[in-house]
Design a protein around this motif. Structure first.
Motif, PDB file in Angstrom:
ATOM      1  N   THR A 186       0.870  -1.175  -0.119  1.00  0.00           N
ATOM      2  CA  THR A 186       0.105   0.133   0.027  1.00  0.00           C
ATOM      3  C   THR A 186       0.930   1.281  -0.044  1.00  0.00           C
ATOM      4  N   ALA A 187       0.625   2.103  -0.709  1.00  0.00           N
ATOM      5  CA  ALA A 187       1.303   3.527  -1.137  1.00  0.00           C
ATOM      6  C   ALA A 187       0.832   4.374   0.118  1.00  0.00           C
ATOM      7  N   VAL A 188       1.478   5.251   0.582  1.00  0.00           N
ATOM      8  CA  VAL A 188       1.286   6.174   1.559  1.00  0.00           C
ATOM      9  C   VAL A 188       2.047   7.678   1.320  1.00  0.00           C
ATOM     10  N   ILE A 189       1.406   8.635   1.263  1.00  0.00           N
ATOM     11  CA  ILE A 189       1.969   9.822   1.208  1.00  0.00           C
ATOM     12  C   ILE A 189       2.751  10.216   2.590  1.00  0.00           C
ATOM     13  N   ALA A 190       3.952  10.279   2.808  1.00  0.00           N
ATOM     14  CA  ALA A 190       4.493  10.532   4.047  1.00  0.00           C
ATOM     15  C   ALA A 190       4.535  11.995   4.313  1.00  0.00           C
ATOM     16  N   HIS A 191       4.322  12.351   5.513  1.00  0.00           N
ATOM     17  CA  HIS A 191       4.418  13.628   6.040  1.00  0.00           C
ATOM     18  C   HIS A 191       4.106  14.851   5.279  1.00  0.00           C
ATOM     19  N   PRO A 192       3.004  14.751   4.672  1.00  0.00           N
ATOM     20  CA  PRO A 192       2.605  15.912   3.799  1.00  0.00           C
ATOM     21  C   PRO A 192       2.796  17.560   4.454  1.00  0.00           C
ATOM     22  N   GLY A 193       2.655  17.446   5.425  1.00  0.00           N
ATOM     23  CA  GLY A 193       2.956  18.544   6.117  1.00  0.00           C
ATOM     24  C   GLY A 193       4.176  19.508   5.929  1.00  0.00           C
ATOM     25  N   ARG A 194       5.271  18.469   5.463  1.00  0.00           N
ATOM     26  CA  ARG A 194       6.472  18.963   5.268  1.00  0.00           C
ATOM     27  C   ARG A 194       6.803  19.738   4.094  1.00  0.00           C
ATOM     28  N   TYR A 195       5.864  19.798   2.908  1.00  0.00           N
ATOM     29  CA  TYR A 195       6.104  19.923   1.728  1.00  0.00           C
ATOM     30  C   TYR A 195       5.615  21.205   1.473  1.00  0.00           C
ATOM     31  N   LYS A 196       6.458  22.162   0.349  1.00  0.00           N
ATOM     32  CA  LYS A 196       6.034  23.551   0.424  1.00  0.00           C
ATOM     33  C   LYS A 196       5.396  23.606  -0.969  1.00  0.00           C
ATOM     34  N   TYR A 197       4.201  23.056  -1.169  1.00  0.00           N
ATOM     35  CA  TYR A 197       3.412  23.262  -2.259  1.00  0.00           C
ATOM     36  C   TYR A 197       2.130  23.981  -1.968  1.00  0.00           C
ATOM     37  N   THR A 198       1.655  24.775  -2.994  1.00  0.00           N
ATOM     38  CA  THR A 198       0.631  25.816  -3.197  1.00  0.00           C
ATOM     39  C   THR A 198      -0.533  24.779  -2.944  1.00  0.00           C
ATOM     40  N   GLN A 199      -2.083  25.194  -2.637  1.00  0.00           N
ATOM     41  CA  GLN A 199      -3.111  24.521  -2.509  1.00  0.00           C
ATOM     42  C   GLN A 199      -3.609  23.835  -3.713  1.00  0.00           C
ATOM     43  N   ILE A 200      -3.198  24.713  -4.942  1.00  0.00           N
ATOM     44  CA  ILE A 200      -3.355  23.967  -6.185  1.00  0.00           C
ATOM     45  C   ILE A 200      -2.322  22.775  -6.554  1.00  0.00           C
ATOM     46  N   GLU A 201      -1.278  23.048  -6.217  1.00  0.00           N
ATOM     47  CA  GLU A 201      -0.199  21.900  -6.369  1.00  0.00           C
ATOM     48  C   GLU A 201      -0.487  20.653  -5.393  1.00  0.00           C
ATOM     49  N   PHE A 202      -0.921  21.008  -4.142  1.00  0.00           N
ATOM     50  CA  PHE A 202      -1.477  19.827  -3.258  1.00  0.00           C
ATOM     51  C   PHE A 202      -2.702  19.228  -3.844  1.00  0.00           C
ATOM     52  N   ALA A 203      -3.514  19.703  -4.281  1.00  0.00           N
ATOM     53  CA  ALA A 203      -4.837  19.339  -5.040  1.00  0.00           C
ATOM     54  C   ALA A 203      -4.253  18.567  -6.011  1.00  0.00           C
ATOM     55  N   ALA A 204      -3.479  18.851  -7.015  1.00  0.00           N
ATOM     56  CA  ALA A 204      -2.925  18.224  -8.058  1.00  0.00           C
ATOM     57  C   ALA A 204      -2.462  16.844  -7.504  1.00  0.00           C
ATOM     58  N   LEU A 205      -1.472  16.769  -6.583  1.00  0.00           N
ATOM     59  CA  LEU A 205      -0.589  15.953  -5.913  1.00  0.00           C
ATOM     60  C   LEU A 205      -1.595  14.752  -5.534  1.00  0.00           C
ATOM     61  N   PHE A 206      -2.753  15.241  -4.498  1.00  0.00           N
ATOM     62  CA  PHE A 206      -3.501  14.249  -4.077  1.00  0.00           C
ATOM     63  C   PHE A 206      -4.410  13.361  -5.145  1.00  0.00           C
ATOM     64  N   ASP A 207      -4.859  14.372  -6.281  1.00  0.00           N
ATOM     65  CA  ASP A 207      -5.474  13.684  -7.405  1.00  0.00           C
ATOM     66  C   ASP A 207      -4.708  12.752  -8.094  1.00  0.00           C
ATOM     67  N   VAL A 208      -3.475  13.106  -8.534  1.00  0.00           N
ATOM     68  CA  VAL A 208      -2.727  12.076  -9.050  1.00  0.00           C
ATOM     69  C   VAL A 208      -2.328  10.862  -8.297  1.00  0.00           C
ATOM     70  N   PHE A 209      -2.026  10.962  -7.078  1.00  0.00           N
ATOM     71  CA  PHE A 209      -1.730   9.848  -6.302  1.00  0.00           C
ATOM     72  C   PHE A 209      -2.895   8.868  -5.987  1.00  0.00           C
ATOM     73  N   ARG A 210      -4.252   9.631  -5.998  1.00  0.00           N
ATOM     74  CA  ARG A 210      -5.255   8.563  -5.906  1.00  0.00           C
ATOM     75  C   ARG A 210      -5.790   7.927  -7.252  1.00  0.00           C
ATOM     76  N   ASP A 211      -5.348   8.566  -8.565  1.00  0.00           N
ATOM     77  CA  ASP A 211      -5.600   8.016  -9.645  1.00  0.00           C
ATOM     78  C   ASP A 211      -4.716   6.890 -10.109  1.00  0.00           C
ATOM     79  N   LEU A 212      -3.574   7.056  -9.262  1.00  0.00           N
ATOM     80  CA  LEU A 212      -2.692   5.694  -9.526  1.00  0.00           C
ATOM     81  C   LEU A 212      -2.612   4.730  -8.662  1.00  0.00           C
ATOM     82  N   GLY A 213      -3.497   4.826  -7.678  1.00  0.00           N
ATOM     83  CA  GLY A 213      -3.978   3.794  -6.716  1.00  0.00           C
ATOM     84  C   GLY A 213      -3.334   3.985  -5.456  1.00  0.00           C
TER      85      GLY A 213
END
Length: 277
Positions: A186-213
């Motif tokens: 099972t893939a898990v995004i580690a400590h997302p609070g450490r990443y310096k992304y904008t809200q739009i970039e975070f939303a894209a990351l979560f969307d892509v991560f979910r789409d990849l399973g």
């Protein structure tokens, strides 16, 4: 309630304790379900499992993979993997290959700001030279009095925008997810609070991560503040992710929290371990 700690490190990457010592520390902290997740390395899994089972803990194999996404480094934890899977083994070997060259460039940049011999100094802390990391450089700088703590080193020298920061092209998100899923994990995004992304970039990351399973996100972790516990619990609810929990322990006294001492996950979240046998 399951006291799970599913993110920590040993001497096989940038931790200071051997797997058996991390296992004892986890058990002493009340952990009942444990995973050791060294950076880009699975060589210590057999030792960790044997130690955990001897101490009466449930154990799942794990790894933390370095990923480049949107020109920044993030980490994806793989849990309940088969550490003997050839695709995973070969993929991790490939992504480890660039660490030595990066370390030499970090040392050169530190020398430019008056800190000599950092490469040799960092190597003293690296049980596995193929996994030389910024944490090893941080320990060297603390030892020689340049900073008081490893967190201070990162803030002054090794974080993005600081003189010793060197970007690196790690695995792609697609590659890391493929290795984890190919190994049955099972893939898990580690400590997302450490990443310096904008809200739009975070939303894209979560969307892509979910789409990849992608199945889960770390909610309660030693890298998060209490406010971030709540923030990423909301992310888990919004995206349908399962929730993970882990100290991100590296060494006694170095992090914010000890193995097993984190708050429990919110009751309404589905823990990543719910269906593990």
């Amino acid at each position: 309630m399951t006291n799970a700690d599913l993110h920590c490190h040993s001497t096989y990457s940038d931790g200071l304790l051997a797997p058996a010592d991390v296992a004892r520390r986890a058990r002493d902290g009340g952990v009942s379900l444990w995973a050791m997740t060294d950076h880009d390395e699975i060589a210590g899994q057999r030792e960790a499992r044997a130690a955990a089972e001897a101490l009466g803990m449930r154990y799942v194999e794990g790894v933390e993979i370095s990923v480049t996404w949107a020109n920044r480094t993030i980490h994806v934890v793989g849990l309940a993997i088969d550490s003997g899977n050839r695709g995973l083994v070969d993929g991790l070997a490939a992504t480890r290959g660039g660490r030595d060259g990066r370390g030499r460039v970090i040392a050169d940049r530190l020398a430019d700001v008056g800190i000599p011999d950092a490469y040799e100094g960092a190597l003293k802390y690296a049980n596995n030279p193929a996994l030389l990391s910024r944490t090893h450089f941080a320990r060297f700088l603390v030892e020689h009095g340049y900073c008081e703590s490893t967190s201070d080193v990162f803030a002054r020298y090794l974080a993005e925008g600081r003189p010793g920061f060197v970007p690196h092209q790690w695995a792609t998100l697609e590659q890391a997810m493929g290795w984890i899923q190919g190994a049955g994990g099972t893939a898990v995004i580690a400590h997302p609070g450490r990443y310096k992304y904008t809200q739009i970039e975070f939303a894209a990351l979560f969307d892509v991560f979910r789409d990849l399973g992608g199945g889960a996100i770390e909610v309660v972790t030693g890298s998060h503040t209490p406010d971030q516990y709540r923030e990423y619990a909301d992310v888990a609810r919004r995206y349908g992710f399962r929730a993970s929990r882990g100290s991100d322990f590296h060494a006694p006294g170095e992090g914010r929290t000890e193995l097993g001492s984190l708050p429990m996950l919110p009751d309404d979240l589905t823990p990543v371990w719910r269906d593990w046998q």
